[in-house]
Design an enzyme around this catalytic site. Structure first.
Site, PDB file in Angstrom:
ATOM      1  CG  ASP A  21      -3.227  -3.841 -11.198  1.00 44.21           C
ATOM      2  OD1 ASP A  21      -4.210  -3.114 -10.936  1.00 44.21           O
ATOM      3  OD2 ASP A  21      -3.235  -4.653 -12.146  1.00 44.21           O
TER       4      ASP A  21
HETATM    5  C1  BGC Z   1      -6.518  -3.707 -13.248  1.00 49.51           C
HETATM    6  C2  BGC Z   1      -5.855  -2.406 -13.644  1.00 49.51           C
HETATM    7  C3  BGC Z   1      -6.740  -1.249 -13.282  1.00 49.51           C
HETATM    8  C4  BGC Z   1      -7.038  -1.315 -11.789  1.00 49.51           C
HETATM    9  C5  BGC Z   1      -7.933  -0.187 -11.315  1.00 49.51           C
HETATM   10  C6  BGC Z   1      -6.986  -3.708 -11.804  1.00 49.51           C
HETATM   11  O1  BGC Z   1      -7.766  -4.828 -11.528  1.00 49.51           O
HETATM   12  O2  BGC Z   1      -5.618  -4.775 -13.440  1.00 49.51           O
HETATM   13  O3  BGC Z   1      -5.596  -2.395 -15.013  1.00 49.51           O
HETATM   14  O4  BGC Z   1      -6.149  -0.039 -13.622  1.00 49.51           O
HETATM   15  O5  BGC Z   1      -7.709  -2.551 -11.512  1.00 49.51           O
HETATM   16  O6  BGC Z   1      -9.205  -0.316 -11.823  1.00 49.51           O
END
Ligand code: BGC
Length: 811
Positions: free
Chosen positions: A229
């Site tokens: 993530d």
């Molecule tokens: C989120 C993810 C997301 C990623 C990219 C993170 O803060 O938890 O779900 O895909 O950001 O935007």
């Protein structure tokens, strides 16, 4: 290894560098070896491809894309074919916008109704979540784009989501929190997966060998890429050793240096590094030859969004058959949401829709007389007598009141859990007054997660649209007027009160650990077993017709049941199969969903549908044997329309796979779990369930790089505490405005180490160590470390870049 020819040509520096992102969305290319970059984009219910400056919070504009209903909405359709169709449309848009990896679907379990991202997740039930996720994955990947199910795993709260340790027993982990992912990987064949921010039993998900190596790779046979993530990497070398292939977003070359140091010190072997590079190259090479850049049909996709919303709308109540509305009915359209719909949630999943319907505009296309329309309340929660008076006047001109209401923007956002399960009070006050008008009031609810419904009695009918995407208004009107017969069923339980929820005392955890004391009793598994009355049970949903179930039979490996449409409208039934073991030795829920199917029937039509048993139907996780086992016994197979409305049952015998059960699994040892009395599990019982002492979640006194910035409250340095106060006041101010400020929320919940991982190389790990020293009261020592770190980092970055360039020039 598949690409040894290529890995053997790469330098150590190139291998180390390619395993982390170059920009917020893109991987690093190596032109001299013709290794291109691949591009990732959110999101789970529509593409969020940023053309300009990238950010992962949904702050900067993205290119227009179809905003489909969110996962929580689609899960109500219980239709995997629909999931696949939608996935395929998502994949097509991704390919059209030159995106290689689509960051979704999200399938974390809705442990508590208060998790701020529940609208992005499918269900409280892992089977339903897994089946829906697998269908999305198949659809997305049919377009030559990788799906990336997320967030793996046990990521159930937004509060300090990046600095939280989820503490749970192995059985709960397997049965509740991993089964959905298992289905998405094994049945959906996902080629990427996103590791979550949190720790699981003391080890970060992204460097957790049990999750990433034992389970994901060995047990499930996953061969794709693990992507962190955004900012979830803690120790990059440990991540790589666990075959986590891509650290995102853009940590700069400090992360690459981390790998070089690890190889040098033998913390990471060359084989481990090569394996990770090899997996990533396989993905890059496969993705880079796919067709990209074709146009997609916006109109057609808008229609798919409408169809998906229609199938997912849940009719909760329909007294005196007030719905469907008769042609020509004189209606009042009341509620701010009729003008400015709530159709998606906030955060990284936020889509810039190609078109946006509103009830206000769409209602003109239906055979209804519009007596008047008005906003009625302020969506930010303040009382407004003038708006209220106007609403009562409009209502007085009509025969039926259509009241659009629900959760506000602040209630459904990444980075922020809800504080309660209530709908803003000013909306409820207005509803009470509309009810006093003595006319039928039809509640049109917009909310991506469960709410309390103490106001239910004031409504003649309730139609729950969840967050229905850009075509939700026409979908809703089609249901209201009977063009579409509703067939959605709830993906989650609606409890009477928040206090009734299983994790009530444990969620969200305030300290470093989140203790999952309720164990396997999540959602209906708790209410059903504890015999706790609920407002609407899991799987609930009405139709304009009625169905009868008969002739339940055991088939070779499953069951069949006859379903008949006994009403006067064509419609679709959701046939749900639950399995239980009434005389179980090992405690287990009253019943569990183990299969479902949706069947469309014309008036009077009967069909016999089959639901197969699979490897999940009878299994439970046995902590003693360390495997899935079957307890011998007479299993009850129950078929019905929701977990309470069971129409047919039968018994099937299964031979057991083992008689060994874990020593602590005795009624006297775990009474709360055997009685499903799990809201107040004692320390000693939870420790027995875990099989070890409960890890301490208390603050140690001084902060470390993995503590969240909001914990500056505990900082020794007065300047740090001042920063905390400023940040908190900015957060409170933004919340008071009714719209979440995602930037502040992100910083607030981010651990210090995130500063190094998210600043494209400007800040190094050493500089972060300096910051931590400073906040712990050694201001000048810390400042010195930061300044020194700055120069060392800048020099090291240059040297690394030069090395990469030289390699390019030499070869
Ligand atoms: C989120 C993810 C997301 C990623 C990219 C993170 O803060 O938890 O779900 O895909 O950001 O935007």
């Amino acid at each position: 290894m598949k690409h040894q020819d290529l890995t053997s040509k790469m330098t150590l520096e190139e291998k180390a560098a390619i395993l982390s992102g170059k920009t917020v969305w893109q991987t690093m290319e190596i032109p001299r070896l013709q290794i291109p970059a691949i591009f990732c984009s959110d999101g789970p219910h529509g593409l969020r491809r940023q053309a300009g400056e990238g950010d992962h919070l949904g702050l900067n504009a993205s290119l227009p894309a179809t905003c489909f209903p969110t996962a929580a909405t689609i899960a109500n359709s219980w239709n995997t074919e629909l999931g696949e169709k939608l996935g395929s449309a998502l994949g097509e848009e991704a390919a059209a916008q030159k995106v290689d990896v689509l960051l979704g679907p999200g399938l974390n379990i809705k442990r508590s109704p208060l998790c701020g991202r529940n609208f992005e997740y499918f269900s409280e039930d892992p089977y339903l979540a897994g089946k829906m996720a697998a269908s999305y994955v198949r659809g997305i990947q049919s377009q030559g784009v990788y799906a990336c199910p997320k967030h793996f795993a046990v990521n159930s709260q937004e509060l300090r989501r990046m600095a939280m340790d989820s503490v749970l027993d192995e059985r709960t982990l397997r049965e509740i929190y991993l089964t959905g992912f298992e289905i998405a990987i094994k049945e959906g064949k996902a080629k990427a997966i996103m590791s979550s921010y949190n720790e699981v039993n003391g080890t970060y998900a992204n460097e957790n060998p049990h999750l990433l190596l034992d389970i994901l790779r060995k047990e499930w046979g996953f061969e794709g890429i693990v992507v962190t993530d955004w900012g979830a990497s803690n120790d990059h070398a440990k991540g790589v050793a666990c075959r986590s292939n891509l650290e995102m977003p853009a940590p700069g070359l400090d992360s690459a240096r981390e790998l070089l140091e690890a190889v040098e010190s033998k913390k990471l072997s060359m084989d481990e590094l090569d394996q990770c590079v090899d997996d990533l190259l396989e993905a890059i090479l496969e993705l880079s030859v796919q067709k990209r850049g074709a146009e997609f049909d916006q109109k057609k996709h808008h229609e798919i969004a409408r169809e998906a919303a229609e199938e997912s709308i849940v009719l909760l109540k329909n007294e005196k058959q007030v719905l469907p509305l008769k042609a020509g009915t004189k209606v009042a359209l009341i509620g701010d949401f009729a003008f400015e719909p709530r159709y998606q949630g906030a955060g990284s999943s936020m889509v810039n829709p190609t078109r946006l319907e509103t009830m206000e505009n769409e209602i003109m296309h239906y055979d209804l007389q519009l007596a008047g329309k008005c906003r009625g309340y302020r969506r930010t929660g303040e009382n407004d007598t003038a708006l209220e008076q106007e609403a009562l006047h409009v209502a007085s001109q009509s025969d039926v009141i259509l009241y659009c209401f629900g959760l506000d923007e602040l209630s459904e956002s990444e980075g922020l859990d809800r504080a309660h399960m209530k709908i803003p009070q000013n909306q409820i006050d207005l509803l009470e007054k509309l009810f006093q008008c003595g006319k039928p009031v039809i509640g049109i609810l917009s909310a991506g997660s469960a709410t309390e419904m103490t106001w239910e009695k004031n409504l003649t009918a309730i139609v729950h649209g969840y967050l229905g995407g850009q075509a939700s208004a026409s979908a809703m009107l089609n249901v209201l007027t009977g063009r579409v017969n509703p067939s959605g069923h709830l993906n989650e339980t609606y409890p009477l009160d928040y206090e009734d929820t299983p994790a009530y005392h444990y969620f969200p955890s305030e300290e470093r650990t989140a203790q999952y004391r309720e164990g396997i009793y999540v959602g209906y598994r708790y209410y059903d077993t504890a015999k706790k009355p609920v407002r609407y049970p899991f799987g609930y949903g009405l139709s304009y017709t009625t169905f009868a179930f008969s002739d339940l039979k055991e088939e070779e490996n499953g069951i069949s049941v006859k379903v008949t449409n006994t009403g006067d409208t064509d419609g679709a039934a959701v046939v749900q199969m639950y399995v239980s073991l009434p005389k179980a030795r090992v405690f287990r829920p009253e019943k569990e969903l183990k299969g479902f199917t949706k069947v469309f029937l014309k008036v009077g039509e009967s069909r016999t549908v089959s639901i197969a048993f699979d490897d999940k139907t009878f299994r439970y996780w046995n902590n003693k044997t360390g495997g899935w086992e079957i307890e011998e016994g007479e299993y009850l197979v129950a078929v019905g329309e929701n977990c309470e409305a069971i129409h047919e049952t039968m018994t099937v015998h299964r031979a057991g796979s083992t008689v060994e059960i874990p020593d602590v699994y005795q009624k006297e040892m775990l009474p709360s779990y055997y009685n499903a009395d799990i809201q107040n599990v004692t320390d000693s019982e939870f420790a027995k369930l875990l099989g070890h002492e409960i890890p301490s979640g208390k603050w140690s006194g001084s902060l470390n790089k993995n503590d969240a910035i909001c914990q500056l409250y505990y900082a020794k340095s007065p300047i740090a505490r001042l920063i905390y106060r400023i940040l908190t006041s900015m957060k409170n101010k933004s919340e008071a405005k009714g719209k979440p400020d995602l930037n502040i929320l992100f910083i607030y919940n981010m651990p210090f180490r995130g500063i190094a991982k998210m600043t494209a190389g400007a800040v190094s790990r050493d500089m972060v160590d300096g910051m931590v020293t400073a906040v712990n009261g050694h201001f000048f020592r810390g400042l010195g470390q930061i300044i020194k770190g700055y120069f060392v980092n800048a020099k090291a970055n240059k040297a690394y870049e030069k090395k990469l360039e030289q390699t390019g020039a030499e070869k």
